[in-house]
Design a protein around this motif. Structure first.
Motif, PDB file in Angstrom:
ATOM      1  N   TYR A   1       6.093   7.097  -0.284  1.00 45.64           N
ATOM      2  CA  TYR A   1       6.699   8.280  -0.886  1.00 45.64           C
ATOM      3  C   TYR A   1       6.986   7.953  -2.342  1.00 45.64           C
ATOM      4  CZ  TYR A   1       7.060   9.726   3.930  1.00 45.64           C
ATOM      5  OH  TYR A   1       6.750  10.060   5.225  1.00 45.64           O
TER       6      TYR A   1
ATOM      7  N   ARG B   1       8.506  10.260   8.215  1.00 37.49           N
ATOM      8  CA  ARG B   1       9.733   9.534   8.538  1.00 37.49           C
ATOM      9  C   ARG B   1      10.177   8.678   7.342  1.00 37.49           C
ATOM     10  NH1 ARG B   1      11.041   8.180  13.766  1.00 37.49           N
ATOM     11  NH2 ARG B   1      12.993   7.676  12.706  1.00 37.49           N
ATOM     12  N   PRO B   2      10.619   9.301   6.251  1.00 39.03           N
ATOM     13  CA  PRO B   2      11.034   8.522   5.084  1.00 39.03           C
ATOM     14  C   PRO B   2      12.185   7.563   5.387  1.00 39.03           C
ATOM     15  CG  PRO B   2      11.622  10.835   4.816  1.00 39.03           C
ATOM     16  CD  PRO B   2      10.772  10.733   6.041  1.00 39.03           C
ATOM     17  N   ASP B   3      12.922   7.805   6.476  1.00 38.95           N
ATOM     18  CA  ASP B   3      14.006   6.903   6.866  1.00 38.95           C
ATOM     19  C   ASP B   3      13.489   5.536   7.307  1.00 38.95           C
ATOM     20  OD1 ASP B   3      12.994   8.562   9.097  1.00 38.95           O
ATOM     21  OD2 ASP B   3      14.354   7.332  10.315  1.00 38.95           O
ATOM     22  N   LEU B   4      12.198   5.452   7.628  1.00 41.24           N
ATOM     23  CA  LEU B   4      11.617   4.175   8.061  1.00 41.24           C
ATOM     24  C   LEU B   4      11.198   3.307   6.883  1.00 41.24           C
ATOM     25  CD1 LEU B   4       9.476   5.426  11.073  1.00 41.24           C
ATOM     26  CD2 LEU B   4      11.744   4.333  11.110  1.00 41.24           C
TER      27      LEU B   4
ATOM     28  N   LYS C   1      12.320   1.799   2.860  1.00 40.10           N
ATOM     29  CA  LYS C   1      13.434   1.543   1.954  1.00 40.10           C
ATOM     30  C   LYS C   1      13.494   2.643   0.892  1.00 40.10           C
ATOM     31  CE  LYS C   1      13.884  -3.127   0.923  1.00 40.10           C
ATOM     32  NZ  LYS C   1      13.310  -4.366   0.375  1.00 40.10           N
ATOM     33  N   ARG C   2      14.546   2.621   0.103  1.00 40.51           N
ATOM     34  CA  ARG C   2      14.694   3.631  -0.952  1.00 40.51           C
ATOM     35  C   ARG C   2      13.538   3.623  -1.942  1.00 40.51           C
ATOM     36  NH1 ARG C   2      20.763   2.845  -2.805  1.00 40.51           N
ATOM     37  NH2 ARG C   2      20.873   1.361  -1.102  1.00 40.51           N
TER      38      ARG C   2
ATOM     39  N   SER D   1      12.071  -0.152   6.008  1.00 43.16           N
ATOM     40  CA  SER D   1      13.528  -0.304   6.070  1.00 43.16           C
ATOM     41  C   SER D   1      13.870  -1.129   7.305  1.00 43.16           C
ATOM     42  CB  SER D   1      14.183   1.078   6.166  1.00 43.16           C
ATOM     43  OG  SER D   1      13.827   1.678   7.413  1.00 43.16           O
ATOM     44  N   TRP D   2      15.170  -1.353   7.513  1.00 42.61           N
ATOM     45  CA  TRP D   2      15.583  -2.061   8.726  1.00 42.61           C
ATOM     46  C   TRP D   2      15.185  -1.274   9.955  1.00 42.61           C
ATOM     47  CZ3 TRP D   2      16.133  -6.911   8.639  1.00 42.61           C
ATOM     48  CH2 TRP D   2      16.637  -7.559   7.521  1.00 42.61           C
ATOM     49  N   GLY D   3      15.112   0.041   9.843  1.00 38.32           N
ATOM     50  CA  GLY D   3      14.629   0.858  10.955  1.00 38.32           C
ATOM     51  C   GLY D   3      13.111   0.827  11.081  1.00 38.32           C
ATOM     52  N   GLY D   4      12.416   0.655   9.964  1.00 38.26           N
ATOM     53  CA  GLY D   4      10.952   0.630   9.972  1.00 38.26           C
ATOM     54  C   GLY D   4      10.365  -0.699  10.391  1.00 38.26           C
TER      55      GLY D   4
END
Length: 180
Positions: free
Chosen positions: A112, A149-152, A154-155, A161-164
């Motif tokens: 993204y 799923r941008p939450d997966l 990092k910024r 991310s920790w979720g990804g």
């Protein structure tokens, strides 16, 4: 010869503590539950030629690996040279295939970070999803898992991310189980 699994990363970011980052450790920790993954080479900022250079060093030892996983990411597409990127990835996979009977390419994550980066990564993912199976290389389609799923990520919109990281690990672990 001893059998081992080796993983290379083109895109996992490094942490403050040094060569192997927390995300790499987490991916390996989660993947190790299912596989014989022995080592991880985390090469922050690496592109395919960097991976190739490291594989050549390993190839000199004439050691056979049970499986090699290569995670292809955004570092190569930033050069805006799609055909050179493809050629470089082919060269990495060809050498890896001489070192192991099972080579798996973990495809890029959707970034993204603007339309151009997104378009280039989508194109690379599409090419890899066709080229890899045609050349007896396993392919992990991370795009589908991470898309929307941008939450997966990092910024920065690029690294897991920790979720990804657990999702990327599950994708790799599944591929390690089914690819022989």
């Amino acid at each position: 010869m001893a059998s081992a699994c080796h993983m290379y990363s083109l895109s996992i970011s490094v942490g403050d503590e040094g060569y192997t980052c927390d995300k790499c450790r987490e991916i390996v920790r989660l993947t190790e539950k299912i596989s014989e993954l022995e080592t991880l080479q985390c090469l922050p900022g690496a592109r395919a030629p960097d991976i190739l250079a490291n594989l050549k060093v390993l190839a000199n030892a004439k050691r056979k690996y049970s499986k090699i996983v290569i995670h292809a990411g955004a570092n190569d597409v930033r050069l805006r040279q799609s055909e050179i990127t493809k050629s470089n990835i082919k060269e990495v996979c060809e050498l890896a295939s001489m070192m192991s009977d099972t080579v798996i390419c973990s495809g890029p994550l959707p970034a993204y970070r603007g339309d151009e980066m997104h378009s280039r990564l989508l194109s690379l993912n599409g090419w890899m999803s066709k080229w890899c199976p045609q050349n007896n290389i396993g392919f992990i389609d991370n795009w589908t898992s991470f898309w929307g799923r941008p939450d997966l990520l990092k910024r920065d919109g690029l690294h897991p991310s920790w979720g990804g990281a657990p999702l990327l690990s599950r994708n790799m672990a599944h591929s390690l189980r089914v690819c022989t």
